[in-house]
Design a protein around this motif. Structure first.
Motif, short mmCIF file in Angstrom:
data_model
loop_
_atom_site.label_atom_id
_atom_site.label_comp_id
_atom_site.label_asym_id
_atom_site.label_seq_id
_atom_site.Cartn_x
_atom_site.Cartn_y
_atom_site.Cartn_z
N ALA A 76 -9.79 2.90 4.91
CA ALA A 76 -8.22 2.69 5.27
C ALA A 76 -7.28 2.23 6.10
N ARG A 77 -8.64 1.59 6.70
CA ARG A 77 -7.68 0.44 7.83
C ARG A 77 -7.02 -0.24 7.07
N ALA A 78 -7.72 -0.41 5.96
CA ALA A 78 -7.23 -2.04 5.28
C ALA A 78 -6.51 -1.88 4.82
N LEU A 79 -5.98 -0.41 4.49
CA LEU A 79 -5.19 0.03 3.15
C LEU A 79 -3.80 0.39 4.43
N ARG A 80 -3.58 1.10 4.96
CA ARG A 80 -2.73 0.93 5.64
C ARG A 80 -1.81 -0.23 6.08
N PRO A 81 -2.23 -0.86 6.60
CA PRO A 81 -1.00 -1.92 7.02
C PRO A 81 -0.38 -2.71 5.26
N ALA A 82 -0.74 -2.65 4.43
CA ALA A 82 -0.51 -3.18 3.61
C ALA A 82 0.28 -2.00 2.19
N VAL A 83 -0.01 -0.68 3.10
CA VAL A 83 1.55 -0.36 2.62
C VAL A 83 3.00 -0.32 3.75
N ASP A 84 2.02 -0.77 4.95
CA ASP A 84 3.40 -0.47 6.51
C ASP A 84 3.90 -1.63 5.88
N LEU A 85 3.14 -2.79 5.05
CA LEU A 85 3.41 -4.60 4.95
C LEU A 85 4.40 -3.73 3.50
N ALA A 87 7.09 -1.43 3.57
CA ALA A 87 8.43 -1.40 4.37
C ALA A 87 9.00 -2.93 4.56
N GLY A 88 8.17 -3.23 5.27
CA GLY A 88 9.24 -4.60 6.00
C GLY A 88 9.37 -5.50 5.03
N ILE A 89 9.41 -5.36 3.83
CA ILE A 89 10.15 -6.56 3.03
C ILE A 89 11.53 -6.18 3.04
N PRO A 90 12.48 -6.79 3.38
CA PRO A 90 14.09 -6.74 2.89
C PRO A 90 14.34 -6.75 1.46
N SER A 91 15.55 -6.27 1.17
CA SER A 91 15.44 -5.10 0.49
C SER A 91 16.08 -6.42 -0.66
N VAL A 92 16.56 -6.77 -0.60
CA VAL A 92 16.90 -8.04 -1.62
C VAL A 92 15.47 -8.98 -2.10
N LEU A 129 8.34 4.91 -0.88
CA LEU A 129 6.69 4.09 -0.34
C LEU A 129 6.45 5.16 0.71
N PRO A 130 6.24 3.77 1.17
CA PRO A 130 5.19 3.35 3.06
C PRO A 130 6.46 4.72 3.81
N THR A 131 7.90 5.21 3.97
CA THR A 131 8.02 6.02 4.35
C THR A 131 7.72 7.44 3.65
N ILE A 132 7.24 7.87 3.01
CA ILE A 132 6.83 8.81 2.34
C ILE A 132 4.96 9.07 2.42
N VAL A 133 4.00 8.17 2.80
CA VAL A 133 3.38 8.42 2.79
C VAL A 133 2.48 8.12 4.92
N ALA A 134 3.41 7.59 5.71
CA ALA A 134 3.16 7.48 6.87
C ALA A 134 3.73 8.60 7.01
N VAL A 135 5.11 9.05 6.84
CA VAL A 135 5.46 10.77 7.75
C VAL A 135 4.26 11.75 6.83
N ALA A 136 3.55 11.78 6.06
CA ALA A 136 2.88 12.59 5.25
C ALA A 136 1.55 12.73 5.93
#
Lengths: 260, 260
Positions: A76-85, A87-92, A129-136
């Protein structure tokens, strides 16, 4: 608030001169001929958002449940930053990847132009996905440990405990996660604009191109003037209203659930 | 040792040998051996932190859920080692159910709480579920109070009713052993009295093992009493003997209230 008033002030004149109902319900968007019907864009926004949620909600809640309940702590500790990442990618950048990979893939796999509702929905699904994963995940973690113990002590499997006790108990938080994801999806502009094709016709299938409300504003604002510009502000009003309607529907659904 | 007044001793339900349990290396239970007997109430007493709850939670392997717990020694349930590799923990917990210190009904209706156990174990027939729910609530002395609001939320019940609901929930799965971890410590005296009456009723059919910090309660409800101190089993025997003529000075001090 000020932004809202500004947009309303600039957009309302068109509602009066063109007719609010005609603006929302007609399907002809021909600024050169003075025809401003945003119904295809409303449909485009709703379709793309619904498609994105259809993908992101099961996947996101599943990932949240996995991270919170089933995954061993190091994983879980390894996956969570991957999901958070994500969220950090610019939409373009999402749009670029969608353009370079997703659109050609849809074209060759399903036919059609590739630029489509489906491409927008898939791309947005990954983006929210990151928003939903984090809040859920927070919601699932907030379920008291005593519920889990009570269930396990009755001889329930971890899976039964998750699906029958933990997830139902976390439902209000999961609904909040979905609403947040929905808000993010419907407001997203750049990435969607790059992969949906942006034609102003009503999409007749998931493989047909579509234009969203946000893309409509972004695409034409740079050169629009006069009534055309008013019409784009009016599009902004409609976008506001759609978001408010969806939030109200979500709030209503939650209140109904709490009463039940 | 004079055991003239002892009833004939049946085969033990649990046989515990050289049990040592440690939290991250710190022993909470030290080399405990005892036999626990069917269709009777055994009380575990001792000051806070003496390991009595840890001992109880070893009997249905609830300690497995706590990271860093190591268990050495043997615990046999009707002759079978419950810590042997390949033991079905889910089935063990079905046979050895648990009531917790704080009532922990699930956030669902009274009916669904009681039906939870049967449902996860495969009962789907509506009439059969209703019958099980009525029988379990009746056995837990709660039926008359809730029969008109079975489909209302269990969280609206009083603390004492919630705890009896948790007992009913346990009775619905046909456990053989009921573990009770200070089941009345969060309840008022009247509710406590009802729980004690219930325990008295249930001991004809179940092996009941109860942790309590309340001496009078141990004296009232139990047939046998085990006294723990700092993780060691100091004294274990028929409740009347332990209370009236303790063999160990420390037991006497604790029972007469000189410490703890």
């Amino acid at each position: 608030m000020i932004i809202g008033l500004f947009v309303a002030a600039r957009g309302l004149p068109l509602f009066l001169s063109f007719g609010a109902w005609r603006f929302i319900a007609s399907s002809q968007w021909e600024p050169a001929q003075g025809l401003f019907g945003v119904f295809p864009m409303i449909a485009g926004s709703l379709l793309v958002t619904a498609g994105a949620l259809l993908l992101a909600v099961p996947l996101g809640v599943g990932m949240a449940a996995f991270l919170a309940e089933l995954a061993p702590a190091p994983l879980a500790r390894a996956l969570r930053p991957a999901v958070d990442l994500l969220a950090g990618i610019p939409s373009v950048v999402y749009g670029f990847v969608g353009l370079a990979v997703l659109v050609p893939w849809i074209r060759s796999a399903f036919g059609g132009p590739g630029f489509s509702v489906l491409a927008g929905a898939l791309l947005l699904g990954v983006m929210v996905l990151p928003t939903i994963v984090a809040v859920a995940e927070d919601a699932i973690r907030a379920v008291p440990r005593t519920y889990r113990e009570g269930s396990l002590a009755l001889g329930a499997t971890p899976w039964q405990t998750l699906t029958r006790v933990v997830l139902p108990a976390a439902r209000p938080g999961i609904v909040a996660a979905v609403v947040l994801g929905m808000g993010r999806a419907i407001g997203e502009t750049m990435a969607v604009l790059m992969v949906t094709g942006n034609v102003t016709a009503l999409p007749d299938s998931l493989l047909a191109p579509a234009r969203t409300l946000t893309a409509n504003i972004a695409l034409e604002m740079s050169y629009a003037s006069g009534r055309h510009q008013e019409a784009l502000f009016a599009t902004g009003i409609v976008l506001f209203l759609v978001i408010m309607a969806l939030n109200a529907a979500a709030a209503l659904a939650r209140r109904k659930e709490e009463r039940a | 040792m004079d055991h003239v007044h002892a009833p004939p001793v049946p085969a033990p339900t649990f046989t515990v040998r050289n049990l040592t349990i440690a939290y991250s290396g710190n022993p909470a239970i030290k080399n405990v051996s005892l036999d626990l007997y069917p269709r009777s109430v055994t009380a575990f007493i001792g000051p806070s932190g003496c390991g009595k709850s840890t001992f109880l939670r070893a009997l249905n392997r609830m300690n497995d859920l706590i990271p860093g717990v190591t268990t050495q020694g043997r615990i046999l349930l009707e002759g079978e080692d419950i810590y042997a590799p390949g033991v079905d923990v889910v089935n063990l917990r079905k046979r050895v159910g648990m009531v917790f210190q704080r009532p922990n009904p699930f956030p669902m209706s009274i009916f669904d709480n009681v039906a939870y156990g049967p449902r996860i174990h495969g009962v789907t027939d509506r009439d059969r579920l209703s019958a099980i729910v009525e029988r379990s609530l009746t056995a837990a002395a709660l039926w008359d109070e809730v029969k008109d609001r079975l489909h209302k939320s269990a969280l609206d019940l009083s603390g004492g009713q919630q705890q009896r609901l948790c007992i009913a929930r346990l009775l619905a799965v046909d456990s053989e052993v009921l573990l009770m971890d200070e089941p009345a410590s969060a309840l008022d005296p009247i509710s406590t009295g009802k729980i004690e009456d219930l325990i008295d009723e249930l001991k004809n059919r179940y092996t009941i093992l109860i942790v309590t910090h309340n001496m009078q309660q141990a004296g009232r409800v139990s047939d046998r009493t085990a006294f723990f101190l700092s993780g060691e089993l100091i004294e274990y025997g028929l409740t009347a003997e332990v209370f009236e003529s303790p063999r160990d000075r420390r037991t006497e001090d604790y029972i007469t209230g000189r410490f703890g």
